[in-house]
Write a protein that holds these residues in place. Sequence first.
Motif, PDB file in Angstrom:
ATOM      1  N   ASN A   9       2.283  14.378  -2.508  1.00 62.49           N
ATOM      2  CA  ASN A   9       3.449  13.492  -2.511  1.00 62.49           C
ATOM      3  C   ASN A   9       3.715  12.927  -1.127  1.00 62.49           C
ATOM      4  O   ASN A   9       3.601  13.630  -0.129  1.00 62.49           O
ATOM      5  CB  ASN A   9       4.689  14.267  -2.974  1.00 62.49           C
ATOM      6  N   ILE A  10       4.076  11.643  -1.089  1.00 65.13           N
ATOM      7  CA  ILE A  10       4.647  11.045   0.110  1.00 65.13           C
ATOM      8  C   ILE A  10       5.843  10.204  -0.324  1.00 65.13           C
ATOM      9  O   ILE A  10       5.856   9.634  -1.409  1.00 65.13           O
ATOM     10  CB  ILE A  10       3.638  10.201   0.918  1.00 65.13           C
ATOM     11  N   ASN A  11       6.861  10.169   0.520  1.00 64.33           N
ATOM     12  CA  ASN A  11       8.046   9.362   0.241  1.00 64.33           C
ATOM     13  C   ASN A  11       7.881   7.997   0.884  1.00 64.33           C
ATOM     14  O   ASN A  11       7.396   7.896   2.015  1.00 64.33           O
ATOM     15  CB  ASN A  11       9.298  10.047   0.784  1.00 64.33           C
ATOM     16  N   VAL A  12       8.287   6.956   0.166  1.00 64.59           N
ATOM     17  CA  VAL A  12       8.122   5.588   0.647  1.00 64.59           C
ATOM     18  C   VAL A  12       9.460   4.863   0.625  1.00 64.59           C
ATOM     19  O   VAL A  12      10.352   5.196  -0.156  1.00 64.59           O
ATOM     20  CB  VAL A  12       7.071   4.822  -0.185  1.00 64.59           C
ATOM     21  N   ASP A  14       9.644   1.341   0.359  1.00 65.38           N
ATOM     22  CA  ASP A  14       9.512   0.140  -0.473  1.00 65.38           C
ATOM     23  C   ASP A  14       8.376   0.392  -1.460  1.00 65.38           C
ATOM     24  O   ASP A  14       7.196   0.235  -1.119  1.00 65.38           O
ATOM     25  CB  ASP A  14       9.227  -1.077   0.402  1.00 65.38           C
ATOM     26  N   LEU A  15       8.729   0.791  -2.673  1.00 63.35           N
ATOM     27  CA  LEU A  15       7.731   1.220  -3.657  1.00 63.35           C
ATOM     28  C   LEU A  15       6.730   0.120  -3.980  1.00 63.35           C
ATOM     29  O   LEU A  15       5.519   0.360  -3.984  1.00 63.35           O
ATOM     30  CB  LEU A  15       8.410   1.720  -4.933  1.00 63.35           C
ATOM     31  N   GLU A  16       7.189  -1.080  -4.242  1.00 60.19           N
ATOM     32  CA  GLU A  16       6.261  -2.157  -4.624  1.00 60.19           C
ATOM     33  C   GLU A  16       5.315  -2.518  -3.484  1.00 60.19           C
ATOM     34  O   GLU A  16       4.130  -2.770  -3.712  1.00 60.19           O
ATOM     35  CB  GLU A  16       7.045  -3.377  -5.109  1.00 60.19           C
ATOM     36  N   LYS A  17       5.818  -2.533  -2.263  1.00 58.02           N
ATOM     37  CA  LYS A  17       4.967  -2.805  -1.097  1.00 58.02           C
ATOM     38  C   LYS A  17       3.909  -1.712  -0.945  1.00 58.02           C
ATOM     39  O   LYS A  17       2.747  -1.996  -0.658  1.00 58.02           O
ATOM     40  CB  LYS A  17       5.836  -2.904   0.153  1.00 58.02           C
ATOM     41  N   SER A  18       4.305  -0.465  -1.151  1.00 51.26           N
ATOM     42  CA  SER A  18       3.366   0.647  -1.045  1.00 51.26           C
ATOM     43  C   SER A  18       2.312   0.602  -2.141  1.00 51.26           C
ATOM     44  O   SER A  18       1.126   0.816  -1.882  1.00 51.26           O
ATOM     45  CB  SER A  18       4.114   1.984  -1.080  1.00 51.26           C
ATOM     46  N   ILE A  19       2.729   0.324  -3.368  1.00 49.28           N
ATOM     47  CA  ILE A  19       1.771   0.210  -4.472  1.00 49.28           C
ATOM     48  C   ILE A  19       0.746  -0.880  -4.159  1.00 49.28           C
ATOM     49  O   ILE A  19      -0.457  -0.684  -4.318  1.00 49.28           O
ATOM     50  CB  ILE A  19       2.485  -0.075  -5.815  1.00 49.28           C
ATOM     51  N   ALA A  20       1.215  -2.029  -3.707  1.00 56.46           N
ATOM     52  CA  ALA A  20       0.310  -3.140  -3.379  1.00 56.46           C
ATOM     53  C   ALA A  20      -0.668  -2.738  -2.277  1.00 56.46           C
ATOM     54  O   ALA A  20      -1.864  -3.060  -2.343  1.00 56.46           O
ATOM     55  CB  ALA A  20       1.117  -4.366  -2.962  1.00 56.46           C
ATOM     56  N   ILE A 106      -6.406   4.541   8.748  1.00 58.12           N
ATOM     57  CA  ILE A 106      -5.532   3.406   8.480  1.00 58.12           C
ATOM     58  C   ILE A 106      -4.124   3.964   8.286  1.00 58.12           C
ATOM     59  O   ILE A 106      -3.962   5.163   8.063  1.00 58.12           O
ATOM     60  CB  ILE A 106      -5.987   2.591   7.244  1.00 58.12           C
ATOM     61  N   HIS A 107      -3.136   3.090   8.402  1.00 59.09           N
ATOM     62  CA  HIS A 107      -1.774   3.538   8.127  1.00 59.09           C
ATOM     63  C   HIS A 107      -1.153   2.641   7.075  1.00 59.09           C
ATOM     64  O   HIS A 107      -1.414   1.446   7.015  1.00 59.09           O
ATOM     65  CB  HIS A 107      -0.919   3.599   9.405  1.00 59.09           C
ATOM     66  N   ASP A 108      -0.344   3.263   6.218  1.00 59.61           N
ATOM     67  CA  ASP A 108       0.298   2.537   5.130  1.00 59.61           C
ATOM     68  C   ASP A 108       1.610   1.917   5.625  1.00 59.61           C
ATOM     69  O   ASP A 108       1.950   2.045   6.808  1.00 59.61           O
ATOM     70  CB  ASP A 108       0.474   3.448   3.906  1.00 59.61           C
ATOM     71  N   PRO A 109       2.347   1.212   4.773  1.00 60.46           N
ATOM     72  CA  PRO A 109       3.575   0.554   5.217  1.00 60.46           C
ATOM     73  C   PRO A 109       4.633   1.489   5.803  1.00 60.46           C
ATOM     74  O   PRO A 109       5.487   1.047   6.573  1.00 60.46           O
ATOM     75  CB  PRO A 109       4.095  -0.127   3.944  1.00 60.46           C
ATOM     76  N   ASP A 110       4.578   2.790   5.466  1.00 61.69           N
ATOM     77  CA  ASP A 110       5.526   3.754   6.025  1.00 61.69           C
ATOM     78  C   ASP A 110       4.928   4.530   7.189  1.00 61.69           C
ATOM     79  O   ASP A 110       5.525   5.484   7.666  1.00 61.69           O
ATOM     80  CB  ASP A 110       6.010   4.711   4.929  1.00 61.69           C
ATOM     81  N   ASP A 111       3.748   4.133   7.628  1.00 65.51           N
ATOM     82  CA  ASP A 111       3.036   4.718   8.769  1.00 65.51           C
ATOM     83  C   ASP A 111       2.406   6.076   8.480  1.00 65.51           C
ATOM     84  O   ASP A 111       2.092   6.829   9.396  1.00 65.51           O
ATOM     85  CB  ASP A 111       3.919   4.801  10.024  1.00 65.51           C
ATOM     86  N   TYR A 112       2.173   6.413   7.199  1.00 62.71           N
ATOM     87  CA  TYR A 112       1.364   7.590   6.893  1.00 62.71           C
ATOM     88  C   TYR A 112      -0.086   7.254   7.243  1.00 62.71           C
ATOM     89  O   TYR A 112      -0.554   6.153   6.961  1.00 62.71           O
ATOM     90  CB  TYR A 112       1.441   7.947   5.402  1.00 62.71           C
ATOM     91  N   TRP A 113      -0.786   8.201   7.844  1.00 67.02           N
ATOM     92  CA  TRP A 113      -2.183   7.994   8.211  1.00 67.02           C
ATOM     93  C   TRP A 113      -3.105   8.434   7.087  1.00 67.02           C
ATOM     94  O   TRP A 113      -2.882   9.467   6.439  1.00 67.02           O
ATOM     95  CB  TRP A 113      -2.506   8.770   9.482  1.00 67.02           C
ATOM     96  N   LEU A 114      -4.165   7.658   6.876  1.00 63.85           N
ATOM     97  CA  LEU A 114      -5.158   7.913   5.838  1.00 63.85           C
ATOM     98  C   LEU A 114      -6.537   7.845   6.490  1.00 63.85           C
ATOM     99  O   LEU A 114      -6.884   6.833   7.099  1.00 63.85           O
ATOM    100  CB  LEU A 114      -5.037   6.866   4.731  1.00 63.85           C
ATOM    101  N   GLU A 115      -7.284   8.921   6.368  1.00 61.62           N
ATOM    102  CA  GLU A 115      -8.607   8.986   6.989  1.00 61.62           C
ATOM    103  C   GLU A 115      -9.652   8.356   6.076  1.00 61.62           C
ATOM    104  O   GLU A 115      -9.671   8.634   4.870  1.00 61.62           O
ATOM    105  CB  GLU A 115      -8.982  10.443   7.272  1.00 61.62           C
ATOM    106  N   ILE A 116     -10.533   7.554   6.662  1.00 63.48           N
ATOM    107  CA  ILE A 116     -11.625   6.942   5.895  1.00 63.48           C
ATOM    108  C   ILE A 116     -12.925   7.557   6.404  1.00 63.48           C
ATOM    109  O   ILE A 116     -13.259   7.486   7.593  1.00 63.48           O
ATOM    110  CB  ILE A 116     -11.649   5.407   6.080  1.00 63.48           C
TER     111      ILE A 116
END
Length: 121
Positions: A9-12, A14-20, A106-116
């Motif tokens: 789980n991560i809290n966001v 702006d849900l629609e922005k995060s989904i996109a 990479i980082h998502d709109p809420d600045d969570y980091w995602l490793e590729i």
Amino acid sequence: MEFHIAHCNINVTDLEKSIAFYEKALGLKVVSKKETPDFTLCYLSDGKTPFELELTWLKDHPQPYDLGENESHIAFVTEDFDAAYALHQEMGCICFENKDMGIYFIHDPDDYWLEIVPQHK
């Protein structure tokens, strides 16, 4: 007794922005949603593994989340590392590279980091 990982789980904010973002950046798709008066839970999947990413949108929390030093992350493996890198570079979401290890974040709109990570054969 056995356990298996179901979701993370991560809290966001702006849900629609995060989904996109997750659809474009990582190819994740919405598989289910639960709406309540106070929050929405949205589950995303890669369609290949049973693991899901749960996005939680708290309707009374519009401010950014305090992510501390942002040392936590979720890792994603890709078969086409170069194409993924080009997409993420175009999106402007690469926030850290470790060329010696052959990975980047990479980082998502809420600045969570995602490793590729490239898929090793």
